[in-house]
Design an enzyme around this catalytic site. Structure first.
Site, PDB file in Angstrom:
ATOM      1  N   SER A  27       0.769  -1.103   0.041  1.00  0.00           N
ATOM      2  CA  SER A  27       0.070  -0.068  -0.086  1.00  0.00           C
ATOM      3  C   SER A  27       1.015   1.190  -0.135  1.00  0.00           C
ATOM      4  O   SER A  27       2.149   1.235   0.404  1.00  0.00           O
ATOM      5  CB  SER A  27      -0.923  -0.136   1.121  1.00  0.00           C
ATOM      6  N   TYR A  79      -2.397  -0.254  10.764  1.00  0.00           N
ATOM      7  CA  TYR A  79      -2.457  -0.607   9.328  1.00  0.00           C
ATOM      8  C   TYR A  79      -1.231  -0.254   8.514  1.00  0.00           C
ATOM      9  O   TYR A  79      -0.402  -0.935   7.875  1.00  0.00           O
ATOM     10  CB  TYR A  79      -3.629   0.096   8.692  1.00  0.00           C
TER      11      TYR A  79
END
Length: 706
Positions: free
Chosen positions: A583, A596
């Site tokens: 990501s 995260y």
């Protein structure tokens, strides 16, 4: 002629009078119907094997007069799925007139090009080499099949005598002859010398039967095959135990599977020395009866008899000289035992080629075995794709059935090596191979994409399948997985996909998923760590449970999957690709993202570490960094969308446009965009790249790696 399905014990009577009545008067439709019924029963003919025809009077578009036309299955295709587009239609008189210019058996191949001058229907499929076999016989409906029971008689040492006695002279006999124009003339000669016969047995090859109508041809075919089958069945065991009795026992089913999975990737690597192969494994009871028998060592090297069997399975199988109960966990030790066996097989094949080749023969092909027999365990087959490997296994089971039948009634005979070579390296067969479409970039590759039942994972799996790969679909949600499987089967075919329930935090499920991949396809080449979830909370609201879940799925899951994948890559010794879907959050700091974002950063650096360690084994590890892929993604479930919207001070509905506006390209990112990036890494153009990060985020400057 009337018949009832209860008359048959060894073949299936599938004719539906009501269905056939809908086609009354349409002989071509009835031909297709009959063909599909015959092709539906593998006891009657093998996949892609055999051909059928019908002759009828049609209007000549040039003269407007009635003319006899033959519709016959064209080159390639399969009877079970035959459609009108798979038929060739030829003027019968023109086809038969080719006898006038035939120069003899040495020149029979030149006749194939002349078949095109006999075409009646301009939409015809290319006529096959078997066209004259149908054309020179006068019957309106003809079936040419490769039934195991008939070939067992045709391949028996005294098959001609058995045929005469069994059918009382009502079935003719033609000795082995390669398919082609000459064989068509021999069929006609056999009929001329034996008027009134109901069919012809082709030595080592197959069966011709016929009738005045589609139905009469169908039931005549069934009756002849039924009689052959009954004859064999009544004689099993009379000469002694089948295949000389059992030399050894099979392992229990569960143990067979685990042993097969343990060795499959080693075998696949050895079979892929020239090109990447896909495997198939079966422990069918017919296979086990043969490979565990005393006669295996005598019969296996003889090879097959029917040309269709031989073309699919090669000159002979490789029989493994391994203890079925041995510990197969040490791949290097097993490989050291197998390498000499493969070298011997390749030398045998090379000697066969050198001994039998002609001055104009095509170059030698891949010398690796197609069929590998492991006594006590089962049979492996390897080919360019899953369907070809599976069909090769079916053909070898056909060959086993033939050997079993021939041995029961007489003595099995195979094609002489020179005749086999003349079929395998036939210039017409080579021309057909050269006309085949170029393989897709991922043909022969096996891909496992974690979390591939939806969102980014499914898009990646679809892209890989479209480019030729076979896919191991998996997900934690069984309902979602079942829906995805049905979609893949519908779009790409049954042979393209297998499935596994997979929670990437469970080492047991990971091992099971990879074992399923090796049993279904022989191993794995591409692994995409895509499974993930997201939690967006402030530091104050973040719980220890949240933290552990993120790190278990994203970091530990990536590590465990990579660990098992690399063990298989090393067994195959053909390299491999690992792509980690990370990501932009691995590089960009933002609010409400501690768990995260840090887990994604760990994934990114773990990828670098793996790339550095695994490069010497030809294993490439690369990263794709998406951002804001909202479509069909689990990432946006569980409050993540709400959390990100709150962090940015906007509504959930505004998120897609918000994410697009903040990119340099002002683009919304879709799952297909991530799939294209993954394909860029594995499609062949970047085969010398590892340790890279490819951003697919529309251009987020603060996420630039450099």
């Amino acid at each position: 002629m009337s018949v009832n399905e209860t008359n048959y014990n060894y073949v299936s009577y599938l004719w539906d009078e009501q269905e056939a009545a809908k086609m009354a008067g349409d002989e071509v439709a009835l031909l297709i119907y009959r063909s599909n019924l015959l092709g539906a029963d593998l006891r009657l003919t093998n996949y892609g094997g055999g051909n059928t025809s019908c002759k009828l009077i049609q209007v000549d578009p040039l003269t407007k007069n009635g003319i006899e036309v033959m519709w016959v299955k064209g080159s390639g295709g399969d009877l079970g799925t035959l459609k009108k587009s798979g038929l060739a239609a030829l003027y019968v008189d023109r086809l038969r007139s080719l006898q006038n210019i035939y120069r003899g058996v040495e020149f029979e191949d030149e006749m194939v090009g002349l078949f095109n001058h006999c075409i009646y229907d301009l939409d015809s499929k290319a006529p096959s080499i078997d066209t004259p076999l149908h054309g020179f016989l006068p019957f309106k409906h003809i079936d040419h099949l490769h039934p195991d029971a008939a070939i067992a008689i045709a391949a028996a040492k005294d098959g001609k005598k058995i045929t005469e006695e069994l059918f009382g002279g009502t079935i003719g006999w033609v000795d082995w002859k390669k398919p082609g124009f000459e064989l068509g003339l021999q069929l006609k000669q056999c009929l001329d010398e034996n008027p009134g016969i109901r069919g012809i047995m082709l030595g080592s090859h197959g069966l011709f039967t016929w009738g005045d109508t589609a139905y009469e041809s169908y039931v005549n075919t069934l009756a002849v095959i039924e009689k052959c089958s009954s004859y064999l069945h009544d004689r099993y065991g009379r000469k002694g135990p089948v295949f000389g009795g059992q030399k050894m026992n099979s392992l229990p089913a569960e143990k067979r599977s685990s042993q097969a999975a343990a060795i499959a990737s080693v075998l696949r690597g050895l079979c892929s020395s020239k090109q990447s192969m896909v495997g198939h494994f079966t422990d069918d009871t017919r296979v086990l009866e043969f490979i565990n028998s005393n006669d295996l060592s005598r019969l296996a090297p003889m090879g097959t008899s029917c040309p269709d069997h031989f073309l699919r399975t090669k000159i002979s199988p490789l029989v493994l000289n391994l203890d079925s109960e041995a510990d197969l966990s040490d791949a290097q030790a097993i490989k050291e035992k197998l390498v000499p066996a493969f070298e011997d097989y390749r030398k045998m094949y090379g000697d066969y080629y050198q001994k039998c080749k002609h001055p104009n023969s095509p170059a030698i092909r891949d010398a690796n075995p197609v069929v590998i027999l492991f006594p006590g365990i089962g049979m492996f087959t390897f080919a360019k794709d899953k369907q070809t490997a599976r069909v090769a296994a079916e053909f070898y089971i056909n060959a086993i059935n033939v050997m079993k039948g021939a041995e029961a009634i007489s003595e099995y005979t195979s094609l002489p090596h020179q005749e086999a070579f003349n079929i395998e390296y036939w210039l017409l067969e080579e021309a057909k191979l050269q006309r085949m479409p170029k393989p897709k970039p991922l043909t022969g590759k096996i891909a496992l994409v974690t979390g591939s039942a939806g969102g980014i994972g499914k898009a990646i799996a679809k892209k890989f399948a479209a480019e030729g790969a076979v896919i191991v679909l998996n997900d934690v949600n069984i309902e979602r997985l079942n829906v995805a499987e049905a979609e893949f089967v519908s779009q790409f075919g049954r042979d393209t996909v297998t499935t596994a329930l997979l929670d990437v935090t469970s080492k047991e499920q990971i091992n099971q998923a990879f074992e399923k991949a090796t049993l279904a396809f022989g191993g794995v080449d591409i692994v995409v760590n895509n499974a993930g979830l997201s939690i967006s909370k402030s530091i104050a609201d973040h719980t220890e449970k949240d933290w552990d879940l993120l790190y278990d799925v994203l970091v530990k899951g990536q590590f465990l999957v990579t660990q098992v994948a690399t063990s298989i890559f090393k067994k195959q010794a053909t390299g491999g690709d690992i792509i980690n879907i990370v990501s932009k959050n691995a590089l960009v700091s933002g609010p409400n993202n501690a768990g995260y974002g840090s887990a994604k950063a760990a994934q990114l650096h773990l990828s670098r570490l793996n790339a550095a360690e695994l490069g010497s084994d030809g294993i490439r590890v690369n990263v794709v960094n998406p951002d804001a892929v909202i479509s069909d993604s689990n990432i946006w479930a569980g409050g993540w969308a709400e959390g990100r919207a709150k962090a940015y001070g906007i509504s959930v509905e505004e998120l897609p446009a918000y994410y697009a506006r903040r990119t340099l390209l002002n683009q919304i990112i879709l799952p297909e965009d991530i799939a294209n990036a993954c394909f860029a890494f594995v499609g062949g153009l970047l085969s010398k790249s590892t340790g890279n990060v490819l951003n697919v985020d529309g251009g987020v400057a603060i996420a630039f790696v450099r």
